[in-house]
Design a protein around this motif. Structure first.
Motif, PDB file in Angstrom:
ATOM      1  N   GLY A 223      46.210  40.202  36.017  1.00 47.20           N
ATOM      2  CA  GLY A 223      45.057  40.315  36.987  1.00 47.20           C
ATOM      3  C   GLY A 223      44.658  39.165  37.689  1.00 47.20           C
ATOM      4  O   GLY A 223      43.493  39.422  38.328  1.00 47.20           O
ATOM      5  N   ARG A 224      45.392  38.195  37.658  1.00 46.61           N
ATOM      6  CA  ARG A 224      44.956  37.064  38.556  1.00 46.61           C
ATOM      7  C   ARG A 224      45.631  36.669  39.707  1.00 46.61           C
ATOM      8  O   ARG A 224      45.477  35.960  40.475  1.00 46.61           O
TER       9      ARG A 224
ATOM     10  N   PRO B 140      39.445  43.109  40.818  1.00 45.00           N
ATOM     11  CA  PRO B 140      37.903  42.966  40.826  1.00 45.00           C
ATOM     12  C   PRO B 140      37.608  41.452  40.023  1.00 45.00           C
ATOM     13  O   PRO B 140      36.778  40.889  40.365  1.00 45.00           O
ATOM     14  N   GLU B 141      38.462  41.459  39.147  1.00 43.64           N
ATOM     15  CA  GLU B 141      38.102  40.104  38.268  1.00 43.64           C
ATOM     16  C   GLU B 141      38.633  38.979  38.635  1.00 43.64           C
ATOM     17  O   GLU B 141      38.592  37.617  38.100  1.00 43.64           O
TER      18      GLU B 141
ATOM     19  N   ARG C 226      45.781  44.677  38.179  1.00 46.78           N
ATOM     20  CA  ARG C 226      45.207  44.324  36.765  1.00 46.78           C
ATOM     21  C   ARG C 226      46.706  44.070  35.933  1.00 46.78           C
ATOM     22  O   ARG C 226      46.519  43.148  35.005  1.00 46.78           O
TER      23      ARG C 226
ATOM     24  N   CYS D 278      39.662  43.905  48.035  1.00 47.39           N
ATOM     25  CA  CYS D 278      39.579  44.457  46.559  1.00 47.39           C
ATOM     26  C   CYS D 278      39.759  45.876  46.829  1.00 47.39           C
ATOM     27  O   CYS D 278      38.863  46.521  47.191  1.00 47.39           O
TER      28      CYS D 278
END
Length: 347
Positions: free
Chosen positions: A133-134, A65-66, A128, A117
Motif C-alpha cells: 500500500g505504500r 488512500p493510506e 493496497r 487516488c
C-alpha cells in the motif's frame, strides 16, 4: 496477456507482476489505466514504449488512500491536503513539486509530479496490495497514445492484444465517470495560484469551494500534464462537432452526397434523417454523456464511416470536461465536412 476478473488471487498476481517490473492494465472510475511501478524507470519506460507516448509527456501516479503524500511530493501546500481530504478517492489529480527520491521518469523530466487516488474498488485493492500500500502506480490511459481512452477491459484488449509487455488486464466493468480526471496545478501557488490544466468531473467551482480560490486557466509556463495536447482522445475516423441545427443540415447534405456518416447525438432525429449509416443517442446530461462518450466514439470508429458527426453539447458548467475531450478529438479535422462534400461535387 492474461485477462482477469476481480478476485483476490488476480489482485495479488497483478501486484506481483507490477513489483517484477511488468505492465498491468486496471480499471479506475475515470478510464482504464496502463500501470507500472512508478519508482522503476525501466518499467515506466515500458509504458511509453507500449503506448508510443512522447518521452516528455508526464504520467499520473496513483496512490492508495493510506500512502504518505510527503513521500511523493515536497513543499506540499495546505491546499493540497484539503483537496485530498475533499476529493480522494476520486477523479482529481494534483500537480505538486516532485520529491527528490522520485525518479523523473514519471514527470517527463519536470520537477513536478501528478498524484491522485482513484475511486474504484479494483484499483484500490491493487494499490493496497502493491508494495503493502505504500507504492505508487504510474498509469496513463491504457490505449495507444492520442487514441480514444478505454472504459472497458475489451477496449484495452483491442489496443494491446499484440503487446507482449502487458502482463495482465484486470476487468472491473465499465468505468463510471468515463473521462479522465481533473488536473489542478498546485506547484506554483505563490506566483500563479491554482491552475486548472485539464477539466473533468471535479469542477473549478468545486475546487474553489474547498481552497477559497478559483483555479486560473493554463498559462504558457504551466507544467506539462497528461492529456493536454491539442490533438488527443481521437478515433481513427475524422470527427466533426456541430451545433444541432448545423449538424442536421450537414447530415442531410452528406447523405445526399452518398457519404457514410456515423452520428453521435442527444436529441430526436427527423424521420428523413433517422436512417443514417450508424447512430448512437447519448444522454442529454453531462455525467451520462461523459460515461458513454468514449465507448460511443470507439463504436462509431468501427462503422466504416467517412466522418463521425457529434452533436455539440451545451457550453460551460458541468459540460466543460466533455467539451474539452470532444474539442481535442476533433482537432485537425477542420474542413473535413467541406472536403467530403467538395470532393463529391468534383466527381
Amino acid at each position: 496477456m492474461d485477462t482477469q476478473q476481480f478476485d483476490p488471487a488476480a489482485i495479488d498476481a497483478a501486484a506481483r507482476a507490477l513489483e517484477a517490473g511488468q505492465l498491468v492494465a486496471f480499471p479506475t472510475e475515470t478510464v482504464y489505466g496502463l500501470g507500472a511501478d512508478a519508482e522503476n524507470p525501466a518499467a515506466v519506460a515500458a509504458i511509453y514504449a507500449a503506448k508510443g507516448r512522447p518521452q516528455d509527456h508526464p504520467v499520473i501516479v496513483h496512490l492508495a488512500p493510506e500512502a504518505p503524500l510527503d513521500y511523493w511530493a515536497c513543499d506540499i501546500p495546505p491546499q493540497a491536503q484539503a483537496l485530498a481530504d475533499a476529493f480522494w478517492p476520486g477523479p482529481l489529480t494534483m500537480i505538486l513539486k516532485r520529491a527528490p527520491n522520485i525518479p523523473d521518469a514519471v514527470s517527463g523530466g519536470q520537477d513536478t509530479v501528478g498524484l491522485r487516488c482513484p475511486a474504484h474498488p479494483v484499483a484500490l485493492a491493487l494499490l493496497r496490495a502493491f508494495k503493502g500500500g505504500r507504492g505508487g502506480i504510474a498509469a496513463p490511459s491504457a490505449n495507444k497514445f492520442g487514441h480514444v481512452s478505454p472504459t472497458l477491459a475489451e477496449h484495452v484488449r483491442e489496443e494491446f492484444e499484440r503487446e507482449a509487455s502487458v502482463a495482465m488486464i484486470l476487468d472491473g466493468g465499465a468505468s463510471q465517470v468515463g473521462i479522465e480526471s481533473t488536473i489542478v496545478d498546485l506547484s506554483r501557488l505563490a506566483s500563479h495560484g491554482p491552475v486548472l490544466l485539464r477539466p473533468g468531473q471535479v469542477s473549478a467551482e468545486a475546487i474553489a469551494a474547498v481552497i477559497d480560490q478559483l483555479p486560473a486557466a493554463p498559462d504558457a509556463a504551466a507544467p506539462r500534464a497528461s492529456g493536454t495536447l491539442e490533438s488527443h482522445y481521437a478515433p481513427h475516423t475524422p470527427v466533426a462537432m456541430q451545433q444541432r441545427e448545423v449538424l442536421l443540415e450537414t447530415l442531410a447534405a452528406l447523405h445526399g452526397a452518398g457519404r457514410k456518416v456515423a452520428l453521435i447525438h442527444m436529441g430526436d432525429l427527423p424521420t428523413h434523417l433517422a436512417a443514417t449509416h450508424a447512430a448512437l443517442r447519448l444522454p442529454a446530461a453531462p455525467d451520462g454523456f461523459a460515461h458513454a462518450l468514449y465507448a460511443a466514439l470507439r463504436a462509431m470508429d468501427g462503422q466504416g464511416a467517412d466522418v463521425i458527426l457529434v452533436e455539440a453539447p451545451p457550453q460551460g458548467g458541468d459540460w466543460l470536461g466533455v467539451n474539452d475531450r470532444l474539442r481535442r478529438a476533433a482537432h485537425g479535422s477542420t474542413g473535413i465536412v467541406h472536403g467530403l462534400l467538395n470532393s463529391h461535387a468534383k466527381v
